[in-house]
Structure formats: structure tokens, C-alpha cells
Design a protein around this motif. Sequence first.
Motif, short mmCIF file in Angstrom:
data_model
loop_
_atom_site.label_atom_id
_atom_site.label_comp_id
_atom_site.label_asym_id
_atom_site.label_seq_id
_atom_site.Cartn_x
_atom_site.Cartn_y
_atom_site.Cartn_z
N MET A 133 -20.66 28.97 24.46
CA MET A 133 -20.13 27.99 23.53
C MET A 133 -20.06 28.57 22.12
O MET A 133 -19.08 28.40 21.40
CB MET A 133 -21.00 26.74 23.55
CG MET A 133 -20.61 25.65 22.57
SD MET A 133 -21.92 24.39 22.36
CE MET A 133 -22.27 23.93 24.03
N HIS A 134 -21.10 29.27 21.72
CA HIS A 134 -21.18 29.81 20.37
C HIS A 134 -20.31 31.04 20.20
O HIS A 134 -19.69 31.24 19.14
CB HIS A 134 -22.63 30.14 20.03
CG HIS A 134 -23.51 28.94 19.95
ND1 HIS A 134 -23.72 28.25 18.78
CD2 HIS A 134 -24.21 28.27 20.91
CE1 HIS A 134 -24.52 27.24 19.00
NE2 HIS A 134 -24.84 27.22 20.29
N GLY A 184 -18.00 26.51 27.40
CA GLY A 184 -17.64 27.30 26.23
C GLY A 184 -16.14 27.51 26.15
O GLY A 184 -15.54 27.41 25.06
N LEU A 185 -15.50 27.80 27.29
CA LEU A 185 -14.03 27.96 27.32
C LEU A 185 -13.34 26.65 26.95
O LEU A 185 -12.36 26.64 26.19
CB LEU A 185 -13.59 28.41 28.71
CG LEU A 185 -13.94 29.85 29.11
CD1 LEU A 185 -13.63 30.07 30.59
CD2 LEU A 185 -13.17 30.85 28.25
N ASP A 186 -13.86 25.53 27.47
CA ASP A 186 -13.26 24.22 27.17
C ASP A 186 -13.29 23.93 25.67
O ASP A 186 -12.29 23.54 25.07
CB ASP A 186 -14.02 23.11 27.90
CG ASP A 186 -13.84 23.17 29.41
OD1 ASP A 186 -13.00 23.96 29.89
OD2 ASP A 186 -14.56 22.42 30.10
N ILE A 187 -14.46 24.10 25.07
CA ILE A 187 -14.61 23.77 23.65
C ILE A 187 -13.76 24.71 22.80
O ILE A 187 -13.12 24.28 21.83
CB ILE A 187 -16.09 23.86 23.23
CG1 ILE A 187 -16.91 22.82 24.01
CG2 ILE A 187 -16.25 23.62 21.73
CD1 ILE A 187 -18.40 22.95 23.80
N SER A 188 -13.73 25.98 23.17
CA SER A 188 -12.92 26.95 22.43
C SER A 188 -11.45 26.56 22.46
O SER A 188 -10.76 26.58 21.43
CB SER A 188 -13.12 28.35 23.03
OG SER A 188 -12.25 29.28 22.42
N ALA A 189 -10.95 26.17 23.64
CA ALA A 189 -9.53 25.82 23.77
C ALA A 189 -9.22 24.55 22.98
O ALA A 189 -8.19 24.47 22.29
CB ALA A 189 -9.19 25.61 25.25
N ILE A 190 -10.11 23.56 23.04
CA ILE A 190 -9.87 22.31 22.32
C ILE A 190 -9.94 22.53 20.81
O ILE A 190 -9.15 21.96 20.04
CB ILE A 190 -10.87 21.24 22.79
CG1 ILE A 190 -10.52 20.80 24.21
CG2 ILE A 190 -10.90 20.04 21.85
CD1 ILE A 190 -11.50 19.83 24.83
#
Length: 700
Positions: A133-134, A184-190
Motif C-alpha cells: 500500500m505504501h 495496494g494495487l487497488d489504492i494506487s489505481a484509485i
Amino acid sequence: MGRVSTTDPQSRPHHTDQQGEPVSDNAVDRLIARSNALGSDPRNTNFAGGNTSAKGERPDPVTGRPVEVLWVKGSGGDLGTLTEDGLAVLRLDRLRALVDVYPGEEREDEMVAAFDHCLFGKGGAAPSIDTAMHGLVDAPHVDHLHPDSGIALATAADGEALTRECFGDRVVWVPWRRPGFQLGLDISAIAKANPNAIGAILGGHGITAWGSTSEESEANSLEIIRAAERFIAERGRPDPFGPLLPGHEALPETERRERAAALAPVIRGLASTDHPQVGRFTDTDVVLDFLARTEHPRLAALGTSCPDHFLRTKVRPLVLDLPADAPLERVTERLRELHEEYRARYRAYYERYATPDSPAIRGADPAIVLVPGVGMFSFGKDTKTARVAGEFYVNAINVMRGAEAVSSYRPIEESEKFRIEYWALEEAKLARLPEPKPLATRVALVTGAASGIGKAIATRLAAEGACVVIADLDADKAAEAAAEIGNSDVAVGVACDVSDADAVARALGEACLAFGGVDLVVNNAGLSISKPLLETTERDWDLQHDVMAKGSFLVSREAARIMIAQDMGGDIVYIASKNAVFAGPNNIAYSAVKADQAHQVRLLAAELGGHGIRVNGVNPDGVVRGSGIFAGGWGAQRAKVYGVEEEELGRFYAQRTILGREVLPEHVANAVFALTAGDLSHTTGLHVPVDGGVAAAFLR
């Protein structure tokens, strides 16, 4: 040079440039300062919950060229007390390269092992599951927190719409996903798709915020938390838990705590069916109000949602379904019935979702027990774990209140809870924990423990893992001695006049409220008046018998009640004396009472063995150094009897023994530990001499 560690414990890990000179650690210092500031306020996150990070450059130790690194709170640490040693440090280029080899959510666990191949330098903490995520969010600073207000929106049935209503486009909604690389991929994309956003509400879980500077990231985290608090306060209904439930209001404080002390051993025994546990009692207004409302049975049954919460509280608590003033006998009976039902349901929960690869069931007992009108009992492998479990359930109550105020509470699915509770990574974390100390989970009460032999015994028992209650006639000295041994998770002080039955009951009750019950009691309180027969008064005789013979009887009786209610066995140890069997001059009252204590050991060993309670004694010779009794005049009296100077009394006692050694308080403590640590599990009714060898006191 890159990041290096030093073996000097006084030195701080640091960074150096290519010539080996220190370079600025501003990024790390600011990260630590931000973490401590956020973690010190319980409105922002719970104990050991959440993580923070910063990105920056450091010279590669091989090429000398600058590389981008990520500092992120490692696994198991606490933000409020985080230091640099608690950070994991990774190369960002290698961490981000994992995106190209990520095998998908079904093999998520493999990614944590892959983080080890991204580490920069030696030392530091192990990377946590939230590292992706970070690292993947394209911002220099990232915070992931578990605030009650944020989780309230995250667990609301219409959380996505509420997030939009509360924040507009400044905060985005991320649907529930188990923590890991895919999240982490989800939050990065959003975050990329919403360039104006300062953070996200993670469905069922918590919040994440980011910023271009450490100060901005902290400000954005606080903006999300405080805005959610205001939104719930302004938009929410005033009675989210419903009206008062008749008969479930909080009992008056004195009555409430007396009932809690009576129930604690019973509940602790039930909660320790599979594994011994330490308990903690909480009767804060938050807990009492929740249990007094009509909706508490429904909400408690739904369980907690945030992974940090249910990993410590289990998926749901055990809730007593009787009114606050129900007869104590009926309450105890009903708790036993509910405990059996709870265990059956927990085993069914495990069997519903377990796969052939799942870890074995860890225990089917509750971690949280709620008693309307009385409060909450929380349990764990030590007092800190039990306390934190209770704190997390208070967080969960606050979350439920917020979600019900603006919507309805809807935690993550039970199957998802199981996937996290019995995650292979969680099992690996548990396997890395150090072996428990010999007296872990045991609660010890030592009388006369503010000084001398008692204090030495209490100190040794605490060092070996026990929770210790310092009982002494002087409450202030008891508290001071407890503080010297450790914080309130380790030791507490209580006032106790052992010759007063009510005072003894109160002291043992305080032990139950502090740690859940009592497993080990040391009858050490004593005094001595050395006089010839013709000079010994009735008062001399009565005083010594009241404190030692009667006092030991009263303490043992109350302790036995608690131990029998717990059904976990126990130990009672008497600090008697070689004078119990040795006939010395001018000592009629003291020696007679020590003989009384010595026979109490035999009598109680015979009576209590059927309950698994072992009763043993220790017979020291005169302990001069560090002894409160000797310092209070007994030393001068005995020195006069033997015709030596008082300062030579310890040496005098030593030279008359077979070993020629002086007995010190810690030697008595060693004997108590030996009797209670487990190796002598089949020994009861024994007196252990700690006298350097006095042939006249040999047991026959």
C-alpha cells in the motif's frame, strides 16, 4: 555507504554518504515524529494499529548512486512509540518491480516473502502485509490508520455513498479487500484516477491518506478523521443503540465492582478452558451504556470488522443475557451454559471455513465477555494482551455507534474474518513470538510484599512472567513497590490487613479485577517480638498470632475460594521458619505461630489437593539484610539473646550453619519460584529449608 547498524546499544542507526560521513535523516525523523503524533491520540488509531511511510533517496552501498527507498513501519510495532528500529527499509525500484511478477490474489501470501528481497541494507523491522500500500501509492508520504470514525463509515451499509456525501471528491471509496499486495494495487489505481483526492476510506477496514510532505500527509489524515467525526455527530441520530433495556442499567459502582470481583474467577476459568489466560475488567461508560441498550445483543452478534479488532477480540464476544440484578448463582450457571454454546458455535465457524491447509483451531473460548450492568472482561496470554483486547472492543463499540448513527452497521463477511484469523501469515507471526516465561499467565498475590522477603519474592515472580499483586498494610508502600517492579500490566499494589477478613476479601477482589483471578498466593506477612516466656504479654501473643496464624488462614481461605471457582488449580506457599521445628530461646510467641503455619501447610495440602491446589512451605533461617522484621527491632532483640553486635547478626547466623552461608531475601524467593514454576508439579505438603543447613531444624 548505505544504511548501517551498530552493535553499540547506545548508538542510533544512521545513514552515511559515499565517504562514510553522516547525512541528514530528516525524512526518517519527520516520519517518526508524524507517527508518534498520530499514534498517541486514540481517536486516530488503536494500539499497534496502522502504519506510516516516507520515501526518499539514499546512496546505493555498492555503486554509490542514489536510489529511492521506502521507510515504512514494520510488522508488530506501535505508531505512538515507534522508533527508527521499528521501520522496514526497502528499495522502491525492486518493490515496484513486483507488480510485474505478482501471481494474483490466490497467491497473495508469497508477496510478503518477496518483500525480503527488496530490503535496503541490514537490520530494521520485518516488512508488514501493508508494505505494498505504501510503496505503490505514488506519493512521498502515506498514512494508513484505524480511527473509530473512519471505520464507522467503512462499515456502514451505504458507506460508499456516505463517503461521497461527507468528503465529496477529496476522499475516495475503496471496496473491501483483505490487506495485501492487491489492496495496494487497488489504492494506487484509485489514487491515480482521482488526482484531487487526499485519501481513501477502505471498506470494512480503515483509512489511508497521502501527501507530498510529511506535514501534509499528517494534516490530510487528521482532516479525514475529524471530518468523519463531525459528519457522524451532525448527521447521526442520538440513540444509535436504541432505548434503555429494562433491568440492564449499570449497577451502582460499589455493587458493580463487588459483583465483577465475584464473577471474574468464574469467567476467567471458562475463558481458560483451552489455554490459560489472564483477565482484565473494564466498566467504562462506553461499555456500560452499550450493554444497557436494546440493540446490544444484535450488534454484538454481528462481531467486529476491522482486522486489527477481531484478531484480538475474536469474531464476536460472549454476552450474558440476564438482567443486571439477576442472582449471582443464576448468573454463574448461565455463563457456563453460554460458554458451552459459544465453544460449539466457534468450532462450527472453524469447520465451515477451514481448508486442508488451514492452521489448527487455536482455541474456542471467548476473548471478550460482556455482562450487562457490570462491564467487560477481556482475556489474553498476558495482561497487556488482555488489556489491548478490551481497548479494541471499546473501539468496536464506538465503530458500531457511528455506523448505526448514520446508517446500519455491516461488518465484513464471516468468511473473510476467518481468512484473516487463520491466515498463514498470522500463524507465522505467532510462531515467531518468544517462548513464554515459566510463570506466564499466572497471577500471584504476595502478602507483606512492600519490603524485605515479600518484595524479593514478588520481584522474582514478576521476572519469571507472573502478574503480581503487592499486598501490604501500607497502601502507599505497596504502590511504590509495585511501580518499582513494573507498570500496571505487571504489578499492582493493594492495601491489606491480613488479620481483617473483610480487608483480605477486598485485596483478593482487587487482584481479580486487575488480572482476572489468583493462581499463586504467598503468605509472607509477619512480625516478631523476641521475649522470654515470663516477659511475653497477651498482646505480644495475640498480635503475632493474629498476623501470621489467623492472617495466613484468612488469606488461604479467600484464595482457595477463588482458585476453586476458577477450576485451574493453584499454589499456596507459606513463608514459615526454621523456628517452626527448632526450639530456640526467648521466642515463644513467634516460634509457636510459625509451628501453626507449618501445620496449616499440611492440613491444607490434604484438603485442597482434590482441586489441584498445592500447598507448600519455605523455612528460612534468620534473614537479616533487607528484612523489614529485623530492621524493626527484631534484629536488636535476637542479637542481645546471642550476645553479638546487631551488625554481626547475619554473620553469626551464617557461621552456625553447615554451609556457612548467610540467607538473603532472594534465596527465599528462589525457593518459592522452585515450588511454583512447574517442575515440582507433583509436590504438595512440603517444607523447603532455606537456612544454610541447621541440623537441629532438619525435618524428620
